[in-house]
Design a protein around this motif. Structure first.
Motif, PDB file in Angstrom:
ATOM      1  N   GLU A 201     -80.040  24.031 -67.885  1.00 57.21           N
ATOM      2  CA  GLU A 201     -81.260  23.470 -67.304  1.00 57.21           C
ATOM      3  C   GLU A 201     -80.946  22.612 -66.101  1.00 57.21           C
ATOM      4  OE1 GLU A 201     -84.086  21.351 -69.524  1.00 57.21           O
ATOM      5  OE2 GLU A 201     -84.770  23.058 -70.708  1.00 57.21           O
ATOM      6  N   ARG A 202     -79.960  21.722 -66.260  1.00 62.07           N
ATOM      7  CA  ARG A 202     -79.617  20.817 -65.156  1.00 62.07           C
ATOM      8  C   ARG A 202     -79.060  21.589 -63.963  1.00 62.07           C
ATOM      9  NH1 ARG A 202     -80.160  15.282 -66.026  1.00 62.07           N
ATOM     10  NH2 ARG A 202     -81.711  15.130 -67.671  1.00 62.07           N
ATOM     11  N   ALA A 203     -78.252  22.607 -64.228  1.00 60.86           N
ATOM     12  CA  ALA A 203     -77.685  23.397 -63.140  1.00 60.86           C
ATOM     13  C   ALA A 203     -78.777  24.127 -62.369  1.00 60.86           C
ATOM     14  CB  ALA A 203     -76.670  24.389 -63.695  1.00 60.86           C
ATOM     15  N   ASN A 204     -79.807  24.601 -63.083  1.00 54.72           N
ATOM     16  CA  ASN A 204     -80.902  25.295 -62.404  1.00 54.72           C
ATOM     17  C   ASN A 204     -81.675  24.354 -61.495  1.00 54.72           C
ATOM     18  OD1 ASN A 204     -80.336  27.773 -63.575  1.00 54.72           O
ATOM     19  ND2 ASN A 204     -81.669  27.407 -65.326  1.00 54.72           N
ATOM     20  N   VAL A 205     -81.764  23.080 -61.873  1.00 52.81           N
ATOM     21  CA  VAL A 205     -82.460  22.100 -61.038  1.00 52.81           C
ATOM     22  C   VAL A 205     -81.690  21.870 -59.740  1.00 52.81           C
ATOM     23  CG1 VAL A 205     -83.149  19.681 -60.861  1.00 52.81           C
ATOM     24  CG2 VAL A 205     -83.597  20.962 -62.965  1.00 52.81           C
ATOM     25  N   ILE A 206     -80.363  21.756 -59.845  1.00 45.33           N
ATOM     26  CA  ILE A 206     -79.542  21.498 -58.660  1.00 45.33           C
ATOM     27  C   ILE A 206     -79.474  22.728 -57.759  1.00 45.33           C
ATOM     28  CG2 ILE A 206     -77.173  21.030 -57.902  1.00 45.33           C
ATOM     29  CD1 ILE A 206     -76.863  19.228 -60.278  1.00 45.33           C
ATOM     30  N   GLY A 207     -79.316  23.907 -58.374  1.00 46.01           N
ATOM     31  CA  GLY A 207     -79.198  25.139 -57.593  1.00 46.01           C
ATOM     32  C   GLY A 207     -77.776  25.376 -57.135  1.00 46.01           C
ATOM     33  N   ASP A 208     -77.488  26.633 -56.763  1.00 42.65           N
ATOM     34  CA  ASP A 208     -76.106  26.987 -56.408  1.00 42.65           C
ATOM     35  C   ASP A 208     -75.773  26.688 -54.952  1.00 42.65           C
ATOM     36  OD1 ASP A 208     -77.580  28.883 -55.146  1.00 42.65           O
ATOM     37  OD2 ASP A 208     -76.732  30.612 -56.203  1.00 42.65           O
ATOM     38  N   GLN A 209     -76.726  26.107 -54.210  1.00 40.48           N
ATOM     39  CA  GLN A 209     -76.448  25.783 -52.809  1.00 40.48           C
ATOM     40  C   GLN A 209     -75.916  24.362 -52.637  1.00 40.48           C
ATOM     41  OE1 GLN A 209     -76.617  28.237 -50.517  1.00 40.48           O
ATOM     42  NE2 GLN A 209     -77.127  29.475 -52.328  1.00 40.48           N
ATOM     43  N   ALA A 210     -76.006  23.553 -53.681  1.00 40.22           N
ATOM     44  CA  ALA A 210     -75.505  22.172 -53.568  1.00 40.22           C
ATOM     45  C   ALA A 210     -73.986  22.189 -53.444  1.00 40.22           C
ATOM     46  CB  ALA A 210     -75.934  21.368 -54.792  1.00 40.22           C
ATOM     47  N   ARG A 211     -73.471  21.406 -52.561  1.00 41.07           N
ATOM     48  CA  ARG A 211     -72.029  21.363 -52.324  1.00 41.07           C
ATOM     49  C   ARG A 211     -71.556  19.914 -52.166  1.00 41.07           C
ATOM     50  NH1 ARG A 211     -72.369  25.878 -53.621  1.00 41.07           N
ATOM     51  NH2 ARG A 211     -71.579  27.785 -52.635  1.00 41.07           N
ATOM     52  N   PHE A 212     -70.290  19.712 -52.426  1.00 39.11           N
ATOM     53  CA  PHE A 212     -69.640  18.441 -52.114  1.00 39.11           C
ATOM     54  C   PHE A 212     -69.628  18.271 -50.598  1.00 39.11           C
ATOM     55  CE2 PHE A 212     -65.701  16.345 -50.796  1.00 39.11           C
ATOM     56  CZ  PHE A 212     -65.816  15.124 -51.454  1.00 39.11           C
ATOM     57  N   GLU A 213     -70.011  17.080 -50.140  1.00 36.03           N
ATOM     58  CA  GLU A 213     -70.042  16.800 -48.701  1.00 36.03           C
ATOM     59  C   GLU A 213     -69.237  15.549 -48.406  1.00 36.03           C
ATOM     60  OE1 GLU A 213     -74.160  16.462 -47.791  1.00 36.03           O
ATOM     61  OE2 GLU A 213     -74.541  18.628 -47.858  1.00 36.03           O
ATOM     62  N   ASP A 214     -68.526  15.568 -47.296  1.00 37.06           N
ATOM     63  CA  ASP A 214     -67.707  14.400 -46.948  1.00 37.06           C
ATOM     64  C   ASP A 214     -67.624  14.180 -45.440  1.00 37.06           C
ATOM     65  OD1 ASP A 214     -66.273  16.684 -46.501  1.00 37.06           O
ATOM     66  OD2 ASP A 214     -64.422  16.002 -47.438  1.00 37.06           O
ATOM     67  N   PRO A 215     -68.764  14.078 -44.740  1.00 37.06           N
ATOM     68  CA  PRO A 215     -68.705  13.773 -43.299  1.00 37.06           C
ATOM     69  C   PRO A 215     -68.153  12.362 -43.085  1.00 37.06           C
ATOM     70  CG  PRO A 215     -70.957  13.604 -44.096  1.00 37.06           C
ATOM     71  CD  PRO A 215     -70.153  14.186 -45.227  1.00 37.06           C
TER      72      PRO A 215
ATOM     73  N   ASP B 138     -69.404  10.708 -59.599  1.00 36.81           N
ATOM     74  CA  ASP B 138     -70.797  10.274 -59.497  1.00 36.81           C
ATOM     75  C   ASP B 138     -71.748  11.471 -59.549  1.00 36.81           C
ATOM     76  OD1 ASP B 138     -69.925   7.680 -59.346  1.00 36.81           O
ATOM     77  OD2 ASP B 138     -70.165   7.510 -57.162  1.00 36.81           O
ATOM     78  N   ALA B 139     -71.348  12.587 -58.906  1.00 35.48           N
ATOM     79  CA  ALA B 139     -72.197  13.779 -58.928  1.00 35.48           C
ATOM     80  C   ALA B 139     -72.334  14.327 -60.345  1.00 35.48           C
ATOM     81  CB  ALA B 139     -71.616  14.846 -57.991  1.00 35.48           C
ATOM     82  N   LEU B 140     -71.219  14.334 -61.094  1.00 35.81           N
ATOM     83  CA  LEU B 140     -71.276  14.812 -62.482  1.00 35.81           C
ATOM     84  C   LEU B 140     -72.121  13.898 -63.352  1.00 35.81           C
ATOM     85  CD1 LEU B 140     -67.593  16.001 -63.048  1.00 35.81           C
ATOM     86  CD2 LEU B 140     -69.637  17.432 -62.886  1.00 35.81           C
ATOM     87  N   ARG B 141     -71.955  12.603 -63.170  1.00 38.97           N
ATOM     88  CA  ARG B 141     -72.751  11.655 -63.961  1.00 38.97           C
ATOM     89  C   ARG B 141     -74.239  11.822 -63.654  1.00 38.97           C
ATOM     90  NH1 ARG B 141     -68.396   7.733 -62.659  1.00 38.97           N
ATOM     91  NH2 ARG B 141     -67.114   7.512 -64.545  1.00 38.97           N
ATOM     92  N   ALA B 142     -74.562  12.037 -62.387  1.00 39.41           N
ATOM     93  CA  ALA B 142     -75.967  12.224 -62.033  1.00 39.41           C
ATOM     94  C   ALA B 142     -76.520  13.498 -62.682  1.00 39.41           C
ATOM     95  CB  ALA B 142     -76.121  12.297 -60.513  1.00 39.41           C
ATOM     96  N   LEU B 143     -75.675  14.533 -62.759  1.00 37.96           N
ATOM     97  CA  LEU B 143     -76.094  15.780 -63.387  1.00 37.96           C
ATOM     98  C   LEU B 143     -76.355  15.578 -64.878  1.00 37.96           C
ATOM     99  CD1 LEU B 143     -76.431  18.889 -63.527  1.00 37.96           C
ATOM    100  CD2 LEU B 143     -73.952  19.036 -63.827  1.00 37.96           C
ATOM    101  N   LEU B 144     -75.504  14.812 -65.537  1.00 41.11           N
ATOM    102  CA  LEU B 144     -75.586  14.644 -66.981  1.00 41.11           C
ATOM    103  C   LEU B 144     -76.523  13.524 -67.407  1.00 41.11           C
ATOM    104  CD1 LEU B 144     -71.789  15.048 -67.834  1.00 41.11           C
ATOM    105  CD2 LEU B 144     -73.598  16.760 -68.088  1.00 41.11           C
ATOM    106  N   ALA B 145     -76.920  12.665 -66.457  1.00 41.64           N
ATOM    107  CA  ALA B 145     -77.705  11.487 -66.841  1.00 41.64           C
ATOM    108  C   ALA B 145     -79.033  11.897 -67.449  1.00 41.64           C
ATOM    109  CB  ALA B 145     -77.937  10.598 -65.617  1.00 41.64           C
ATOM    110  N   ALA B 146     -79.350  11.301 -68.597  1.00 37.56           N
ATOM    111  CA  ALA B 146     -80.638  11.551 -69.251  1.00 37.56           C
ATOM    112  C   ALA B 146     -80.875  10.437 -70.255  1.00 37.56           C
ATOM    113  CB  ALA B 146     -80.631  12.907 -69.956  1.00 37.56           C
ATOM    114  N   ASP B 147     -82.095   9.924 -70.279  1.00 37.83           N
ATOM    115  CA  ASP B 147     -82.414   8.924 -71.283  1.00 37.83           C
ATOM    116  C   ASP B 147     -82.924   9.622 -72.542  1.00 37.83           C
ATOM    117  OD1 ASP B 147     -85.040   9.686 -70.755  1.00 37.83           O
ATOM    118  OD2 ASP B 147     -85.462   7.930 -69.514  1.00 37.83           O
ATOM    119  N   ASP B 148     -83.258   8.860 -73.557  1.00 42.40           N
ATOM    120  CA  ASP B 148     -83.668   9.444 -74.831  1.00 42.40           C
ATOM    121  C   ASP B 148     -84.906  10.323 -74.676  1.00 42.40           C
ATOM    122  OD1 ASP B 148     -81.579   8.213 -76.049  1.00 42.40           O
ATOM    123  OD2 ASP B 148     -82.762   6.689 -77.095  1.00 42.40           O
ATOM    124  N   ALA B 149     -85.856   9.881 -73.837  1.00 45.14           N
ATOM    125  CA  ALA B 149     -87.078  10.659 -73.660  1.00 45.14           C
ATOM    126  C   ALA B 149     -86.774  12.007 -73.014  1.00 45.14           C
ATOM    127  CB  ALA B 149     -88.084   9.870 -72.815  1.00 45.14           C
TER     128      ALA B 149
END
Length: 388
Positions: A231-245, A266-277
């Motif tokens: 579910e979380r991967a579908n929200v992000i989509g396969d076009q998201a990439r690591f960026e470092d300008p 931080d990107a992984l934590r943001a992907l996995l972050a979810a509260d109880d609700a």
């Protein structure tokens, strides 16, 4: 309808209260119950089951063989009538799953087991077997109540389980070394409860043997996690990439720099972050998803979404799961992999919603405005159709 009073003895449980059964037996040890349903009259004949096994929408299988020969084989339906007519006099079993989808009284029979939440329930499976018929000694990874509806069956179990190794060259998971420690002959109305992991072997003793199996599933935690990540991967989509300008120059080309690792963490934590609700809503969606065995056709993504018609009543596919839970802002209703807040509905109304066979917007829109979205989802995904 509320669950049975946990402190009231049930004949179905041999006089135990639901609370005592859940405390002392559920997922712990077998329980033999004589006369679980006294005076039971079997409403389904062997010919009825055979007819259902020819239906492409019914999940059916035929197991042939005997323990003394270890000549096990399995065939999957739907079956041609002449195949069933050519079966031998003994040593086979016909099994049909999800009987509650095809037998109008099936949900009522299953309601007797409502002392266990319905989300744990899998299905009602019925098997018929002539003398010697069996599916072999095996182990299930789910709880099951084995109710003898007609004829007699001998059940044997091995406790402690011993070696769970199965034959490698057979089409079924048949235990190689089954050594029974207990044996019971069940008569019509008797029932045997088995928790997961108990090796068991059932064999028909006559030509009337029909066993009803009420199974209770438990999802693998890995499956729950995989669904959440999908579910979380579908929200992000396969076009998201690591960026470092504007990244700084690094001294060591072979090093994984601390700044890069921090950004990825931080990107992984943001992907996995979810509260109880969030997690509760996901669990409601996950646990009510239609299974592959439901038989729904894939929706046409290019077709315009169908619009519910005013005044039309729609029939719910009998394989669709429904459940609800108390969220922080009120009840949340889950159906067919969707979640809908329902703050204005009382538990009694939610229970009705979870059991009705058909829906009409007019019945629910006053207290449940999202009923229109429910109807749109069902029509688009194929689990609703006009109730002619």
């Amino acid at each position: 309808m509320a669950a049975p009073d946990p402190d009231t003895p049930l004949t179905l449980l041999g006089g135990l209260t639901p609370a005592a059964f859940l405390r002392d037996y559920w997922q712990q040890k077998p329980l033999l119950i004589r006369g679980a349903i006294p005076g039971f009259q079997n409403p389904i004949e062997a010919d009825d089951l055979a007819g259902l096994a020819t239906d492409p929408e019914a999940g059916s299988r035929l197991v042939l063989g005997h323990r003394e020969r270890n000549d096990w084989d399995v065939e999957y339906g739907p079956f041609e009538p002449d195949r069933l007519a050519r079966l031998p006099e003994r040593d086979w079993t016909l099994l049909v799953s999800d009987i509650e989808r095809f037998w109008p009284d099936g949900p009522g029979f299953l309601a007797q087991f409502d002392f266990i939440p319905r989300w744990r329930r899998d299905d009602l499976m019925i098997s018929y077997a002539p003398p010697g018929g069996s599916v072999g000694p095996h182990v299930d990874q789910y709880d099951v109540f084995l109710f003898q509806a007609a004829g007699r069956r001998r059940w044997q179990i091995q406790d402690p389980p011993g070696n769970p190794e199965c034959f490698e060259d057979l089409p079924l998971a048949i235990l190689r070394d089954f050594r029974p420690t207990d044996s019971w002959d069940l008569e019509p109305g008797d029932m045997l409860y088995l928790p997961p992991g108990v090796p068991h072997y059932g064999e028909s003793l006559d030509r009337e043997c029909m066993t009803w199996s009420v199974g209770f599933r438990a999802p693998a935690i890995l499956d729950v996690l995989t669904g959440f990540l999908e579910e979380r991967a579908n929200v992000i989509g396969d076009q998201a990439r690591f960026e470092d300008p504007g990244r700084p120059a690094d001294q060591w080309p072979g090093e994984l720099p601390a700044g890069d690792r921090r950004e990825l963490r931080d990107a992984l934590r943001a992907l996995l972050a979810a509260d109880d609700a969030d997690l509760d809503a996901y669990l409601g969606r996950f646990l009510t998803r239609p299974t592959a065995g439901t038989g729904l056709a894939a929706p046409d993504e290019d077709a315009p979404p169908p619009a519910p018609q005013p005044g039309v009543r729609y029939r719910i596919h009998p394989g669709i799961r429904r459940a609800w839970f108390h969220g922080p802002d009120g009840p949340v209703l889950c159906i067919a992999g969707h979640d809908h807040p329902t703050p204005a509905l009382e538990p009694e109304q939610l229970e009705i919603f979870c059991t009705v066979e058909s829906l009409a917007a007019a019945d629910w829109e006053a207290g449940f405005p999202s009923i229109h979205q429910v109807l749109e989802d069902g029509l688009r995904e194929g689990w609703l159709e006009p109730d002619d």
